[in-house]
Design an enzyme around this catalytic site. Structure first.
Site, PDB file in Angstrom:
ATOM      1  N   ASN A   8     -10.236  -0.667   0.416  1.00 53.28           N
ATOM      2  CA  ASN A   8      -8.776  -0.592   0.360  1.00 53.28           C
ATOM      3  C   ASN A   8      -8.303  -1.210  -0.956  1.00 53.28           C
ATOM      4  OD1 ASN A   8      -6.005  -0.996   0.610  1.00 53.28           O
ATOM      5  ND2 ASN A   8      -6.104  -1.643   2.742  1.00 53.28           N
ATOM      6  N   HIS A  24      -3.449   6.888   2.042  1.00 49.82           N
ATOM      7  CA  HIS A  24      -3.875   5.577   1.574  1.00 49.82           C
ATOM      8  C   HIS A  24      -5.224   5.262   2.207  1.00 49.82           C
ATOM      9  CE1 HIS A  24      -4.264   1.355   0.991  1.00 49.82           C
ATOM     10  NE2 HIS A  24      -3.936   1.049   2.240  1.00 49.82           N
ATOM     11  N   CYS A  83       0.807  -1.224   0.000  1.00 49.34           N
ATOM     12  CA  CYS A  83       0.000   0.000   0.000  1.00 49.34           C
ATOM     13  C   CYS A  83       0.841   1.275   0.000  1.00 49.34           C
ATOM     14  CB  CYS A  83      -0.948  -0.006   1.192  1.00 49.34           C
ATOM     15  SG  CYS A  83      -2.013  -1.468   1.263  1.00 49.34           S
TER      16      CYS A  83
END
Length: 394
Positions: free
Chosen positions: A350, A320, A170
């Site tokens: 996500n 993020h 990520c």
């Protein structure tokens, strides 16, 4: 006739000032004078206009285009409630997520990445043939050896520019941005595509409500372009990793049963080895949350310090998109008002390395983010890895 055995005796004077520019790079601005005397008959000294003194050029980089792409299939919290013991209320209050997109049928991650990249090029009005480098930030390539060259093929880049993958989970997109800036500043590259793309749905245990509610698939891209140092749009960055934290978030190779009995000559009988496969994502949510709310504010503050800025100087905070509680916690720590936080977590979940460019693209195309505005962005995730960058859009 000039004597061919002429020799030069150079006299060199160099004075320079060394400092750190807004991007955190060490820069030298030399004032160089070279004077040559020639001890040879028949050879005349070069005039000032004919001399060739060293010329050093300091380059900057800026973000000039963005694009994104998502799969067609949308999975809601209510859909997941039919598969595992959960509910829309349980998921949304704990994560902020209501929907996510998942690859199906003939869709591919390569296709999403190429679509996002093409949109970024179109916004920047740059032809695919003018791309010098393609960086695909992904942890889920569709080929063991990397997917970036397939993006180059899909875009039709005739000059065969270098294309390779960056794996940092990520945090990958932030690392890609910093890498692009280094290639531009130090390697003379002009147009660098940075793509964040992941399909974590392929590595999710859809019977585990602790992880299947979190992840979705997507791709996002930006074009980073060389510019004069005065127009530089990357003001500072900060990058880290901690392999000790791997135990809290990973998807390792499965340990298959093997026959470890030894033969008469001492060799291991379990050969050839079993075919490798990766396990589903395993995560200690509590530890990952603690990690994120601790390190993300620190890394952003470090990048701001390198840029010579304060949190009040930024126009937007773009993190993020992992969890609403993390985003809110970091914003509170940095004293960034909610109306200056960019988030589309509710709609996509996500999406790993794709989350930052996906949210940026939507914010730019909706008119929320405007030319010249300053953005503080940060990625964090498996590895463990984390990093931040302070940048200007356009």
């Amino acid at each position: 006739m000039a004597n061919a055995s002429a020799f030069f005796t150079p006299s060199l004077r160099v004075s320079s000032s060394i400092g750190v520019n807004r991007s955190g790079y060490c820069c030298s601005y030399p004032n160089v004078r070279v004077r040559c005397s020639i001890s040879s008959q028949g050879v005349e000294s070069l005039s000032p206009s004919e001399s060739r003194s060293p010329r050093l050029v300091s380059k900057g980089c800026k973000l000039v285009g963005c694009g994104s792409a998502v799969p067609n299939l949308q999975i809601s919290n209510d859909d997941l409630a039919k598969m595992v013991d959960t509910s829309d209320e349980w998921i949304s209050t704990r994560t902020g997520i209501r929907n996510r997109r998942v690859l199906t049928g003939n869709e591919s991650l390569t296709g999403l990445a190429a679509e996002a990249a093409l949109k970024a090029l179109e916004m920047a009005q740059v032809d695919p043939d003018d791309v010098d480098l393609i960086l695909l930030c992904t942890s889920t390539p569709e080929d063991l050896f990397g997917g970036a060259p397939q993006i180059q093929k899909a875009l039709g880049c005739k000059g065969n520019p270098l294309a390779f993958d960056i794996t940092a989970a990520c945090s990958g997109f932030v690392l890609g941005l910093v890498s692009a800036s280094c290639y531009i500043r130090g390697g003379g590259f002009k147009n660098v595509l940075v793509i964040g793309a992941d399909s974590l749905s392929r590595y999710v245990d859809w019977t585990d409500r602790g992880t299947c509610i979190l992840f979705g698939d997507a791709a996002g891209a930006v074009l980073v372009q060389a510019c004069d140092s005065e127009e530089d749009g990357l003001f500072g960055f900060d990058l880290h990793s901690d392999g000790d934290g791997n135990r809290h978030l990973n998807a390792g190779i499965k340990e298959n049963e093997r026959n470890h009995e030894s033969g008469t000559n001492g060799s291991v009988l379990a050969f050839p080895p079993n075919r490798s496969s990766f396990s589903c994502i395993k995560m200690n949510g509590t530890e990952v949350f603690r990690f994120a709310v601790s390190v993300v504010p620190q890394t952003i503050e470090a990048s701001l310090a390198k840029a010579g800025l304060n949190s009040s100087d930024i126009d937007w905070l773009l993190l993020h998109q992992a969890n609403k509680r993390i985003i809110d916690g970091v914003a509170t720590r940095l004293e960034v008002p909610k109306d200056r936080v960019i988030s589309n977590l509710e709609n996509y979940g996500n999406t790993s390395a794709a989350s930052i460019p996906l949210a940026l693209d939507e914010a730019v195309r909706s008119g929320k983010v405007k030319q010249g505005q300053t953005i503080a962005t940060a990625g964090f995730g498996a590895g463990l890895t984390w990093g931040s960058a302070i940048l200007r859009w356009g």
